[in-house]
Design an enzyme around this catalytic site. Structure first.
Site, PDB file in Angstrom:
ATOM      1  N   GLU A   1       0.861  -1.186   0.000  1.00  0.00           N
ATOM      2  CA  GLU A   1       0.000   0.000   0.000  1.00  0.00           C
ATOM      3  C   GLU A   1       0.902   1.243   0.000  1.00  0.00           C
ATOM      4  OE1 GLU A   1      -2.149   0.031   3.694  1.00  0.00           O
ATOM      5  OE2 GLU A   1      -3.472   1.676   3.122  1.00  0.00           O
TER       6      GLU A   1
ATOM      7  N   LYS B   1      -9.338   2.324  -1.868  1.00  0.00           N
ATOM      8  CA  LYS B   1      -9.620   1.630  -0.601  1.00  0.00           C
ATOM      9  C   LYS B   1     -11.002   2.005  -0.057  1.00  0.00           C
ATOM     10  CE  LYS B   1      -7.144   0.699   3.753  1.00  0.00           C
ATOM     11  NZ  LYS B   1      -5.899   1.038   4.481  1.00  0.00           N
TER      12      LYS B   1
ATOM     13  N   CYS C   1      -5.080  -3.402   2.297  1.00  0.00           N
ATOM     14  CA  CYS C   1      -4.825  -3.509   3.744  1.00  0.00           C
ATOM     15  C   CYS C   1      -6.091  -3.774   4.566  1.00  0.00           C
ATOM     16  CB  CYS C   1      -4.064  -2.271   4.221  1.00  0.00           C
ATOM     17  SG  CYS C   1      -3.143  -2.612   5.746  1.00  0.00           S
TER      18      CYS C   1
HETATM   19  C1  ACM Z   1      -4.007  -0.090   7.140  1.00  0.00           C
HETATM   20  O1  ACM Z   1      -5.112  -0.320   6.642  1.00  0.00           O
HETATM   21  N1  ACM Z   1      -3.023   0.400   6.425  1.00  0.00           N
HETATM   22  C2  ACM Z   1      -3.771  -0.357   8.546  1.00  0.00           C
END
Ligand code: ACM
Length: 262
Positions: free
Chosen positions: A38, A109, A142
Site C-alpha cells: 500500500e 480503498k 490492507c
Molecule cells: C491499514 O489499513 N493500512 C492499517
C-alpha cells in the site's frame, strides 16, 4: 503462473529512492504478477489531506504510474501497486493494476483505517475482478481484510487470486488470511512493508511478514518480520475454481443465504 511480492521499507516522500529500492529488490527475479505494498512510493503517515494531495497523482498520466508501466513492459509482467490517486479535488488511498500493455484497472480503498479517514476520500469503485488471461485477479487494500464481505464478493465474482497491497499495523491480518483464503478457496498475496513512521503525532510500526496463501489456507511463502524481502511462488490459478468441500458440500452452493443478514 508465478506470483510475487516485494516487501519494502519506504522512506516517507522519497519517491525516487523508494522506486530504486523496489527495482533493486526485484533484481532479475521473474514473476507474472507482482504485488507491492500500500502507498508503496510515498509512505503512509500523511500529515493531513493537503499532504495527501501533494503526494497524489492522476491515472494514467502520473509519473510513478508511467514508471510502473515501463517496469511492466520491460519485464513483461503485471503489477499491483498501492498509490495516492487524485481525481479533481478527490484523493484516494488507491492502487493501480498495470500490465505490459498498460493499465488493467484501479481500486480505491473502501475501508479507510483510523486517521486515513482525515487524509483520503472513501473508495467509490466496486470490487472488480480482472481477467488477465493467466488468472482472474481481485484487488483490496490492507484494512479491507478485516471485512470478510470484501474477499467473499470478489470470490463470488470469480476471482482466483487476491492482490492485497498493505501497510499492516494490527497484528492479526497474516493469521486472518488463513481463514480468508480457506473460506473462499482463493489464492492471496498480502504485500506488507516494514519500518516505523513518526510524522503525525504518533509512532506507527509496520509488521512485515508478507504472505502468499494457497486456496486451502496454506502458507506458501512468508516474508521477514523486520527486513525488506522478495518472494515468488508458482501457483495454478485454476485450483481456485474448485469450490468443492466434499461430496455434499461446496464453498458457494452450501451457503444458506436466506439465513444471512447481508
Ligand atoms: C491499514 O489499513 N493500512 C492499517
Amino acid at each position: 503462473m508465478i506470483l510475487g511480492i516485494v516487501q519494502t521499507h519506504p522512506a516517507f516522500g522519497e519517491i525516487a529512492r523508494n522506486q530504486k529500492q523496489i527495482e533493486d529488490l526485484m533484481g532479475d527475479r521473474q514473476a507474472d504478477l507482482w504485488v507491492l505494498p500500500e502507498l508503496a512510493l510515498t509512505g503512509y503517515e500523511m500529515r493531513g489531506r493537503e499532504e495527501s494531495l501533494q503526494l497524489s497523482e492522476e491515472l494514467p498520466a502520473g509519473p510513478t504510474t508511467k514508471w510502473l508501466a515501463q517496469m511492466c513492459r520491460e519485464r513483461n509482467c503485471y503489477m499491483v501497486m498501492g498509490m495516492v490517486e487524485r481525481e479533481g479535488r478527490k484523493v484516494y488511498n488507491g492502487s493501480v493494476f498495470m500490465g505490459p500493455k498498460g493499465i488493467v484497472g484501479r481500486y480505491r480503498k473502501v475501508h479507510l483505517y483510523d486517521k486515513e479517514v482525515e487524509r483520503f476520500d472513501p473508495g467509490d469503485i466496486p470490487f472488480n475482478v480482472y481477467d488477465i488471461g493467466i488468472a482472474r485477479v481481485g484487488v483490496m487494500i490492507c484494512f479491507d481484510w478485516r471485512f470478510p464481505e470484501v474477499m467473499r464478493t470478489m470470490a463470488l465474482r470469480g476471482a482466483q487470486v487476491i492482490a492485497h497491497p498493505s501497510n499492516l499495523v494490527l497484528p492479526f491480518c497474516q493469521a486472518a488470511m488463513v481463514t480468508r483464503t480457506f473460506e473462499n478457496n482463493v489464492f492471496a498475496a498480502t504485500a506488507n512493508r516494514i519500518g516505523v513512521e513518526d510524522r503525525d503525532g504518533r509512532k506507527v510500526s509496520f509488521t512485515g511478514r508478507s504472505v502468499i496463501m494457497g486456496t486451502q489456507g496454506e502458507l506458501l511463502a512468508s516474508g521477514a518480520m523486520t527486513a525488506t524481502d522478495v518472494m515468488t511462488v508458482e501457483i495454478d490459478p485454476k485450483v481456485a475454481d474448485d469450490k468443492s468441500i466434499n461430496k455434499y458440500n461446496d464453498t458457494f452452493t452450501t451457503r444458506r443465504v436466506d439465513f444471512y443478514e447481508m
